[in-house]
Scaffold this motif. Structure first.
Motif, PDB file in Angstrom:
ATOM      1  N   UNK A 318      92.755  36.583  51.228  1.00  0.00           N
ATOM      2  CA  UNK A 318      93.202  37.832  50.205  1.00  0.00           C
ATOM      3  C   UNK A 318      93.651  37.136  48.589  1.00  0.00           C
ATOM      4  N   UNK A 319      94.611  36.330  48.439  1.00  0.00           N
ATOM      5  CA  UNK A 319      95.036  35.964  47.338  1.00  0.00           C
ATOM      6  C   UNK A 319      93.893  35.374  46.335  1.00  0.00           C
ATOM      7  N   UNK A 320      92.922  34.734  47.050  1.00  0.00           N
ATOM      8  CA  UNK A 320      91.844  34.098  46.348  1.00  0.00           C
ATOM      9  C   UNK A 320      90.570  34.940  45.959  1.00  0.00           C
ATOM     10  N   UNK A 321      90.618  36.058  46.585  1.00  0.00           N
ATOM     11  CA  UNK A 321      89.544  36.838  46.350  1.00  0.00           C
ATOM     12  C   UNK A 321      89.225  37.286  44.662  1.00  0.00           C
ATOM     13  N   UNK A 322      90.437  37.827  44.005  1.00  0.00           N
ATOM     14  CA  UNK A 322      90.194  37.997  42.628  1.00  0.00           C
ATOM     15  C   UNK A 322      89.885  36.935  41.864  1.00  0.00           C
ATOM     16  N   UNK A 324      88.221  34.205  42.492  1.00  0.00           N
ATOM     17  CA  UNK A 324      86.854  33.713  42.675  1.00  0.00           C
ATOM     18  C   UNK A 324      85.928  34.639  42.120  1.00  0.00           C
ATOM     19  N   UNK A 325      86.047  36.079  42.303  1.00  0.00           N
ATOM     20  CA  UNK A 325      85.039  37.095  41.584  1.00  0.00           C
ATOM     21  C   UNK A 325      85.263  36.892  40.244  1.00  0.00           C
ATOM     22  N   UNK A 326      86.266  36.724  39.672  1.00  0.00           N
ATOM     23  CA  UNK A 326      86.417  36.374  38.278  1.00  0.00           C
ATOM     24  C   UNK A 326      85.756  35.365  37.629  1.00  0.00           C
ATOM     25  N   UNK A 327      85.609  34.060  38.501  1.00  0.00           N
ATOM     26  CA  UNK A 327      85.223  32.989  37.836  1.00  0.00           C
ATOM     27  C   UNK A 327      83.552  33.004  38.082  1.00  0.00           C
ATOM     28  N   UNK A 328      83.069  33.415  39.193  1.00  0.00           N
ATOM     29  CA  UNK A 328      81.620  33.332  39.618  1.00  0.00           C
ATOM     30  C   UNK A 328      80.960  34.692  39.534  1.00  0.00           C
ATOM     31  N   UNK A 329      81.648  35.911  39.591  1.00  0.00           N
ATOM     32  CA  UNK A 329      80.856  37.251  39.733  1.00  0.00           C
ATOM     33  C   UNK A 329      80.489  37.557  40.947  1.00  0.00           C
ATOM     34  N   UNK A 330      80.135  38.799  41.425  1.00  0.00           N
ATOM     35  CA  UNK A 330      79.964  39.447  42.370  1.00  0.00           C
ATOM     36  C   UNK A 330      78.811  38.821  43.211  1.00  0.00           C
ATOM     37  N   UNK A 331      77.434  38.486  42.322  1.00  0.00           N
ATOM     38  CA  UNK A 331      76.274  38.166  42.792  1.00  0.00           C
ATOM     39  C   UNK A 331      76.202  36.841  43.532  1.00  0.00           C
ATOM     40  N   UNK A 332      76.963  35.898  42.776  1.00  0.00           N
ATOM     41  CA  UNK A 332      77.238  34.625  43.274  1.00  0.00           C
ATOM     42  C   UNK A 332      78.046  34.226  44.573  1.00  0.00           C
ATOM     43  N   UNK A 333      79.154  35.056  44.360  1.00  0.00           N
ATOM     44  CA  UNK A 333      80.041  34.824  45.506  1.00  0.00           C
ATOM     45  C   UNK A 333      79.487  35.461  46.791  1.00  0.00           C
ATOM     46  N   UNK A 370      85.690  33.578  55.275  1.00  0.00           N
ATOM     47  CA  UNK A 370      84.451  34.052  54.942  1.00  0.00           C
ATOM     48  C   UNK A 370      84.192  35.419  55.110  1.00  0.00           C
ATOM     49  N   UNK A 371      84.200  36.034  56.253  1.00  0.00           N
ATOM     50  CA  UNK A 371      83.932  37.530  56.493  1.00  0.00           C
ATOM     51  C   UNK A 371      85.179  38.287  55.760  1.00  0.00           C
ATOM     52  N   UNK A 372      86.297  37.874  55.477  1.00  0.00           N
ATOM     53  CA  UNK A 372      87.346  38.503  54.575  1.00  0.00           C
ATOM     54  C   UNK A 372      86.824  38.803  53.211  1.00  0.00           C
ATOM     55  N   UNK A 373      86.197  37.620  52.488  1.00  0.00           N
ATOM     56  CA  UNK A 373      85.731  37.443  51.312  1.00  0.00           C
ATOM     57  C   UNK A 373      84.564  38.510  50.989  1.00  0.00           C
TER      58      UNK A 373
END
Length: 471
Positions: A318-322, A324-333, A370-373
């Protein structure tokens, strides 16, 4: 129209945790009683298998009443409906604990299902309306942990409570949490109604019949022989009723469930791909305990302890979700992590009875990460472009498909396992490890298929929510 709260509003943070807590109470209750069924059956003077009607009644009540949750929230106000749902669920929990017969227990479970059907979509809608776009990923990450954690924590917690205090306490534990949730609802949730549109009776009947028939077919599929006629009959009936419901909802001027959100590309992609992904991950809490106990011969305690690694992975991501989304975007993640989800199922295929416990826990921990992300990513991506006036319909539709995916995932896992057992039977009445491996392979392919819709999307899809700036 409900207003959006400031990004750092303490009230908004409490609101998110209130809804997450209500979700956890509802989802935990639906999984925690599985290990208590033998003791409950003894109390009711019936066979344990007969208590499946209590599980089915709860699921059917959810399927029937989720579609009207959005209309009720718009008609009477989110505070009234969400708070009333919590009170009804709490009261029904007390009735469950006081049950002395199977039929009274089934009645109480129907009331619980009615309360749960109001809590999930209305609670999500309240959070989505109150949360600024730049905080949506964090809010959705908080809301998704109950769906990932409750199925893992429920069975061992139920065994602990049943062994030391008795099955009645499984339901009484909801009382203090429910009362606290109701008090917080009065303070935190907006009570303004959204409108007075007419009630779509035809849409309610068609969607209720379709959803309940399909959910009942899913429940039968996990208990009856492969391709049993009853499963096919209920399943085809449910699909037919839902097809008629969709035709009606698209034509009527005031539909019970607004399908216009499906015209928004990000929501449509998240619903299609998210349905396949959720089907796959909802099979894991069903298949893994069976693998450990039937395939490997582990005890229930060992199996439950190993599954805690899955839950740990869910939480620690959970702490890494935001970021990672900001760095790479929804599509890539979602694409890269989706491959990791499929890889997690492949790694489960490689587990053996003599695999060291630490290695098994490492595999489950990776799977949990992985399933959480992916769960958070798809859940957030669903609503990133939904305008406020469409939020009620989008939340209701998302809840319907999420509930369907849970039932379909368990049913599909059971069907795959049963079919593989026909090809690779085990000695005696057990299930061969090879059969489990084929079931996990099927789930890996299903989760990977959910990524195909993402490929045509632009790299900056949902950037207003993720904060990603594509090069």
């Amino acid at each position: 129209m409900p207003h959006t709260l400031p990004a750092e509003s303490p009230r908004n943070r409490w609101l998110v945790w209130l809804v997450a807590g209500a979700f956890f109470m509802e989802l935990l209750d639906s999984t925690v009683m599985t290990t208590a069924l033998p003791q409950m059956a003894q109390s009711f003077g019936t066979a344990p298998v007969h208590l499946s009607i209590g599980v089915s009644a709860y699921l059917l009540a959810l399927a029937v009443f989720i579609p009207i949750s959005g209309w009720l929230a718009d008609r009477f106000g989110p505070r009234q409906v969400f708070g009333g749902a919590i009170l009804l669920f709490t009261l029904a929990s007390v009735l469950c604990s006081l049950s002395t017969s199977l039929w009274f227990f089934t009645f109480a479970r129907v009331l619980q299902g009615l309360g749960g059907a109001m809590m999930v979509p209305v609670g999500r809608m309240v959070v989505l309306r109150a949360t600024p776009k730049d905080k949506l990923v964090t809010a959705i990450a908080t809301l998704t942990w109950p769906a990932l954690g409750a199925p893992v924590l429920g069975p061992p917690l139920g065994a602990l409570i049943t062994t030391h205090w008795g099955w009645h306490w499984i339901f009484l534990l909801n009382v203090p949490f429910g009362l606290l949730g109701f008090v917080l609802t009065l303070r935190l949730v907006d009570g303004a109604p959204g409108g007075r549109r007419g009630f779509d009776t035809v849409g309610f009947i068609l969607s209720g019949v379709g959803c309940s028939a399909l959910m009942y077919a899913c429940n039968l599929a996990a208990q009856t022989p492969f391709m049993a006629s009853a499963v096919l009959l209920w399943g085809l009936g449910g699909v037919g009723a839902l097809w008629l419901a969709v035709r009606h909802l698209r034509r009527t001027p005031h539909p019970l469930v607004d399908l216009d959100a499906l015209r928004i590309p990000t929501f449509a992609v998240a619903m299609r791909g998210g349905l396949l992904f959720r089907m796959a991950i909802n099979s894991a809490p069903f298949l893994l305990p069976l693998l450990f106990q039937l395939g490997f011969g582990y005890s229930a305690t060992t199996s439950g302890t190993l599954l805690l690694a899955l839950f740990a992975g869910n939480l620690l991501m959970k702490p890494a979700t935001t970021p990672l989304m900001k760095a790479w975007g929804f599509r890539t993640v979602l694409l890269v992590n989706g491959v990791m989800v499929a890889l997690g199922f492949v790694l489960c295929m490689a587990l053996r009875p003599d695999t060291p416990y630490l290695v098994t826990m490492a595999v489950l921990f990776f799977t949990g990460l992985s399933r959480s992300m992916q769960f958070t990513g798809f859940s957030t991506f669903s609503f990133c472009d939904i305008p406020p006036e469409r939020m009620s319909g989008a939340s209701t539709l998302s809840s319907i498909l999420t509930q369907m995916s849970a039932g379909l995932g368990v049913a599909l896992g059971a069907v795959m396992l049963r079919a593989a057992s026909v090809w690779f039977p085990a000695a005696g009445h057990g299930v061969s490890v090879t059969a489990f491996r084929l079931a996990f392979l099927g789930m890996a392919l299903i989760s990977a298929a959910g990524l195909l819709d993402l490929l045509p999307l632009p790299r900056n899809a949902g950037a207003a929510v993720s904060g990603h700036q594509a090069a």
